[in-house]
Design an enzyme around this catalytic site. Sequence first.
Site, PDB file in Angstrom:
ATOM      1  N   CYS A 196       6.027  -7.806  -4.556  1.00 52.91           N
ATOM      2  CA  CYS A 196       4.717  -8.107  -3.940  1.00 52.91           C
ATOM      3  C   CYS A 196       3.669  -8.387  -5.007  1.00 52.91           C
ATOM      4  CB  CYS A 196       4.251  -6.929  -3.092  1.00 52.91           C
ATOM      5  SG  CYS A 196       5.329  -6.490  -1.757  1.00 52.91           S
TER       6      CYS A 196
HETATM    7  N1  SAJ Z   1       1.757   0.065 -11.144  1.00 51.73           N
HETATM    8  C1  SAJ Z   1       1.127   0.399 -12.334  1.00 51.73           C
HETATM    9  N2  SAJ Z   1      -0.009   1.143 -12.289  1.00 51.73           N
HETATM   10  C2  SAJ Z   1      -0.539   1.561 -11.093  1.00 51.73           C
HETATM   11  C3  SAJ Z   1       0.117   1.208  -9.893  1.00 51.73           C
HETATM   12  C4  SAJ Z   1       1.270   0.463  -9.927  1.00 51.73           C
HETATM   13  O1  SAJ Z   1       1.589   0.029 -13.417  1.00 51.73           O
HETATM   14  O2  SAJ Z   1      -1.568   2.245 -11.116  1.00 51.73           O
HETATM   15  C5  SAJ Z   1       2.967  -0.764 -11.182  1.00 51.73           C
HETATM   16  C6  SAJ Z   1       4.150  -0.110 -10.526  1.00 51.73           C
HETATM   17  O3  SAJ Z   1       4.862   0.663 -11.455  1.00 51.73           O
HETATM   18  C7  SAJ Z   1       4.961  -1.328 -10.060  1.00 51.73           C
HETATM   19  C8  SAJ Z   1       3.888  -2.355  -9.738  1.00 51.73           C
HETATM   20  O4  SAJ Z   1       2.710  -1.937 -10.427  1.00 51.73           O
HETATM   21  O5  SAJ Z   1       5.762  -1.812 -11.110  1.00 51.73           O
HETATM   22  C9  SAJ Z   1       3.581  -2.471  -8.240  1.00 51.73           C
HETATM   23  O6  SAJ Z   1       3.383  -1.165  -7.789  1.00 51.73           O
HETATM   24  P1  SAJ Z   1       2.657  -0.850  -6.339  1.00 51.73           P
HETATM   25  O7  SAJ Z   1       2.277   0.584  -6.367  1.00 51.73           O
HETATM   26  O8  SAJ Z   1       1.599  -1.824  -6.077  1.00 51.73           O
HETATM   27  O9  SAJ Z   1       3.844  -0.933  -5.318  1.00 51.73           O
HETATM   28  P2  SAJ Z   1       4.445  -2.149  -4.509  1.00 51.73           P
HETATM   29  O10 SAJ Z   1       4.748  -3.336  -5.334  1.00 51.73           O
HETATM   30  O11 SAJ Z   1       5.556  -1.564  -3.709  1.00 51.73           O
HETATM   31  O12 SAJ Z   1       3.245  -2.586  -3.556  1.00 51.73           O
HETATM   32  C10 SAJ Z   1       3.332  -2.302  -2.196  1.00 51.73           C
HETATM   33  C11 SAJ Z   1       2.338  -3.218  -1.552  1.00 51.73           C
HETATM   34  N3  SAJ Z   1       2.554  -3.215  -0.134  1.00 51.73           N
HETATM   35  C12 SAJ Z   1       2.546  -4.405   0.512  1.00 51.73           C
HETATM   36  O13 SAJ Z   1       2.423  -5.453  -0.046  1.00 51.73           O
HETATM   37  C13 SAJ Z   1       2.698  -4.343   1.983  1.00 51.73           C
HETATM   38  C14 SAJ Z   1       0.922  -2.754  -1.831  1.00 51.73           C
HETATM   39  O14 SAJ Z   1      -0.003  -3.472  -0.975  1.00 51.73           O
HETATM   40  C15 SAJ Z   1       0.783  -1.293  -1.555  1.00 51.73           C
HETATM   41  O15 SAJ Z   1      -0.569  -0.908  -1.807  1.00 51.73           O
HETATM   42  C16 SAJ Z   1       1.724  -0.552  -2.485  1.00 51.73           C
HETATM   43  O16 SAJ Z   1       3.044  -0.917  -2.029  1.00 51.73           O
HETATM   44  C17 SAJ Z   1       1.535   0.950  -2.388  1.00 51.73           C
HETATM   45  O17 SAJ Z   1       0.359   1.383  -2.303  1.00 51.73           O
HETATM   46  O18 SAJ Z   1       2.554   1.640  -2.494  1.00 51.73           O
END
Ligand code: SAJ
Length: 454
Positions: free
Chosen positions: A293
Amino acid sequence: MELLDEIMSLSKERGGSHRPLFARELKEKIRQRTAKVGVVGLGYVGLPLAIEMARVGFEVTGIDLVRERVDSVNSGISYIPDVTGEVLLSAVSANKFRATQALAAAEKLDTLNICVPTPLRKNKDPDLSYVIAAVEAIRNHIRPGQLIILESTTYPGTTREVVLPILEESGLKVGRDFFLAYSPERVDPGNQDYTTRNIPKVVGGVTPRCAEIAVLLYEQFVEKALPVSSTDCAEMVKLLENTFRSVNIALANEMALTCHTLGIDVWEVIEAAKSKPFGFMPFYPGPGLGGHCIPVDPYYLTWRAKMNGCEPRLIELAGHINNQMPGFTVLGIADALNERRKCLKGAKILGLGVTYKRDTNDVRESPALHVLEGLRKKGASICFSDPHVSSIVIRGQTVKSVELTADVLQSMDCVAVLTDHSTFDYSLIAKHSSLIFDTRNALKDFPNSNLVRL
Ligand code: SAJ
């Protein structure tokens, strides 16, 4: 088809104004839950969606191109962690849910939710091939009275400029004969608190009547449906949500790079900033940005913006910063070894966690893979341990996950925490590692001189 003939003949008696009849008929079937509903694409979005619709009594038809998925669903065997086999089997056994590969099944359905992938091409342009294939198949079987909703994340204008013209090639008119809406999927795989049922659903219709019918459908099985003024707005809502994350993660990463040069502990800074009870939301640095995403969605937005003469520099710069982090991590490990009079070439390095974020088995776009590739490219001997992943391919070579033991840890020149799975034994790692490079602040409770943080 007899119902349709009846509607058409009834409407002819009323001077041909059959238009509101389709909407009224469809809304009544939705309210009664006698509408035959369909979900195209039975992945981490479509399968939970289908289950929620079956749960409230709709008869659901799942359509997926992958034979194994269709067979698995019809056998009541779930392949999506958020849907238990028990829940799936009960929906299938109650004849409330069945799957098929045949898109021709669309003809018998009253509503169709399209939940197919929207990846990027190699040049980072949007790839709508899955959406177009699904919509063209629906066009070939469309009939008056149907509601079609696109859920796949995409750029503003897709529903209006790509999906609508294809469907109207059938000769049917949107808002009169069929109804078309967009509602972004917001599934967060593995999230026990927020599920398809309780995550508010944003809905935009091509016409007000389209929006009204789509909202009515979602209100049957989602706690809150939120109508917006257009499909373009609904498409943009999802891109804002995920671009917001990408940009703020990039800020956290740039803070890490800056704190590193200033000799300040970025993790301490963020923890202290969290004490502000308003106006601040913590994001954390890491080895890079993974998943299907966050690394993808902002490119759908920048592509569309640039098509319209707008230069989204902040969003693109955020992507550049996030893409730098695997390389910055490799340099950090090299510096940490150097401080101990060791060089990266020939060093034995264990990567802890290879998935894109904690407690998942998904390695798509995982930054950990880029870090391990970078370490191997500089001559390090790498291996990994991840309880959710049995093997990965690094520079064309298959590498199997190793068991995390004291002996393995002691034999390493460096242990790099790349994904902070909650099941790791961090006290064992702290006790038996001569050098730990922690990109996730996973060992904050085990401070020691062998610990170096991003
Ligand atoms: N990450 C960081 N630092 C952070 C947060 C995330 O480096 O502070 C990295 C994670 O390790 C990962 C990437 O970013 O590699 C994405 O992480 P994410 O927490 O955004 O998780 P995703 O990719 O599963 O995003 C999904 C998304 N959901 C949808 O698109 C429906 C996002 O909108 C959600 O907010 C997120 O999940 C969530 O909150 O878990």
